[in-house]
Design a protein around this motif. Sequence first.
Motif, PDB file in Angstrom:
ATOM      1  N   PRO A 251       0.834  -1.207   0.000  1.00 32.73           N
ATOM      2  CA  PRO A 251       0.000   0.000   0.000  1.00 32.73           C
ATOM      3  C   PRO A 251       0.869   1.258   0.000  1.00 32.73           C
ATOM      4  O   PRO A 251       2.014   1.234   0.453  1.00 32.73           O
ATOM      5  CB  PRO A 251      -0.796  -0.123   1.306  1.00 32.73           C
ATOM      6  CG  PRO A 251       0.071  -0.958   2.193  1.00 32.73           C
ATOM      7  CD  PRO A 251       0.794  -1.912   1.291  1.00 32.73           C
ATOM      8  N   ALA A 255       0.152   0.243   6.544  1.00 34.20           N
ATOM      9  CA  ALA A 255      -1.099  -0.366   6.987  1.00 34.20           C
ATOM     10  C   ALA A 255      -0.762  -1.471   7.977  1.00 34.20           C
ATOM     11  O   ALA A 255       0.198  -2.217   7.778  1.00 34.20           O
ATOM     12  CB  ALA A 255      -1.870  -0.937   5.795  1.00 34.20           C
ATOM     13  N   ASP A 295      -4.792   0.032   0.692  1.00 35.57           N
ATOM     14  CA  ASP A 295      -5.395   0.570   1.909  1.00 35.57           C
ATOM     15  C   ASP A 295      -6.169   1.833   1.541  1.00 35.57           C
ATOM     16  O   ASP A 295      -5.621   2.729   0.896  1.00 35.57           O
ATOM     17  CB  ASP A 295      -4.294   0.891   2.927  1.00 35.57           C
ATOM     18  CG  ASP A 295      -4.836   1.527   4.193  1.00 35.57           C
ATOM     19  OD1 ASP A 295      -6.031   1.355   4.462  1.00 35.57           O
ATOM     20  OD2 ASP A 295      -4.060   2.185   4.905  1.00 35.57           O
ATOM     21  N   ASP A 296      -7.432   1.910   1.976  1.00 38.94           N
ATOM     22  CA  ASP A 296      -8.240   3.077   1.621  1.00 38.94           C
ATOM     23  C   ASP A 296      -8.019   4.260   2.558  1.00 38.94           C
ATOM     24  O   ASP A 296      -8.636   5.307   2.390  1.00 38.94           O
ATOM     25  CB  ASP A 296      -9.724   2.716   1.584  1.00 38.94           C
ATOM     26  CG  ASP A 296     -10.273   2.413   2.974  1.00 38.94           C
ATOM     27  OD1 ASP A 296      -9.478   2.358   3.942  1.00 38.94           O
ATOM     28  OD2 ASP A 296     -11.499   2.222   3.095  1.00 38.94           O
ATOM     29  N   LEU A 301      -8.752  -2.818   4.203  1.00 38.44           N
ATOM     30  CA  LEU A 301      -7.606  -3.347   3.460  1.00 38.44           C
ATOM     31  C   LEU A 301      -8.104  -4.323   2.400  1.00 38.44           C
ATOM     32  O   LEU A 301      -8.919  -5.206   2.690  1.00 38.44           O
ATOM     33  CB  LEU A 301      -6.647  -4.053   4.422  1.00 38.44           C
ATOM     34  CG  LEU A 301      -5.282  -4.470   3.899  1.00 38.44           C
ATOM     35  CD1 LEU A 301      -4.451  -3.240   3.526  1.00 38.44           C
ATOM     36  CD2 LEU A 301      -4.533  -5.285   4.946  1.00 38.44           C
TER      37      LEU A 301
END
Length: 358
Positions: A251, A255, A295-296, A301
Amino acid sequence: MTATDPPPGSEARTAVDDGWTVERLRLAAEAAQVGTFAGDLLTGALDWSPRCRAIFGVGADVVITRADFEALVHPDDAERVAEAVRRVRGPEEPGAYALEFRIVRPDGETRWVESRGRVVYGEVEGARRPLRFLGAVVDITERKRFQEELTEALAVKEALLEEVNHRVKNSLQLVTSLCSLQAGHAVDAGVKRILAEASRRIGVIAAVHERLYASRRHDRVDAADLLGGLATDTVRALGDPERIGFSFDGPPRPATLAIDRAVPTALIVNEMLINALKYAYPPPRTGTVRLVLADDGGGALRITVADDGVGLPEGYDPAESTGIGMRIVAALARQLGATLDVADAAPGARFTLALPPA
């Protein structure tokens, strides 16, 4: 009497009000066990309240000078305190400070105090100069002792958790070795395969604890470090480097996975990788297996295992799979509250695990 004259008795009432204000402040300081002090920066004279004298262990009849105060400061903190006093008295400074330091009382006892002070400025010969220094002091020895005990207790806890992870890892590695040894002596091919797969899955759990032990964190683990490292180990152990490559994209921002989610997530990724290595590239086909973490930013996730191999069988449904690997994946995904999406990638297949925020 004019309209601007104060009403009769107003001056007396003001004096009474001022007296009550001073008395309230004095009672508040006593209740909070706060000592107060004042210093004349032009003459050097100091005035300490009874509570301030009690904190420093100085009698009521002792005349206090700046040199006396400096002598009471712990030698290891003396330069830091002196620098704070010098800095706060500068004409361009804001004239306030807050400081924690140790003192050594006349009876030899070392105590911790927190002191806050402020300089009162005035004009002297046309220049802004510091005139008086006002402040308060509190004995924080017990608070410091509690903090030290808490720090020590946390250090002991960390050491114990580290030892637990180390022992769990060693125990799981022993179980893995026993399964591998038993598989080596098994005559039936099916039994040999089952023992080998069980050994491999236990090894994944052991690897998670090994990384926790190495990272010295016992609550969370870096997702990229954990999953990328395990995936690399799995491909190296079970893949065919002459035909099958591997790539990993982490990411863009760090994360983490909570420890209770790290083990099942690692097992799911391991099963999806093995599924690709076993079925996507029948010889002599070649290609690359890809692991992608996204990862937002909100804690969710997405983990994708994709290949460019032969693709999925027609009508493939992971929920109806008879293989133990996909059944493990489905069960663990439910345990995590995650969703699993399986799709043709044209060419190849794509498995995506969507983990909601913890």
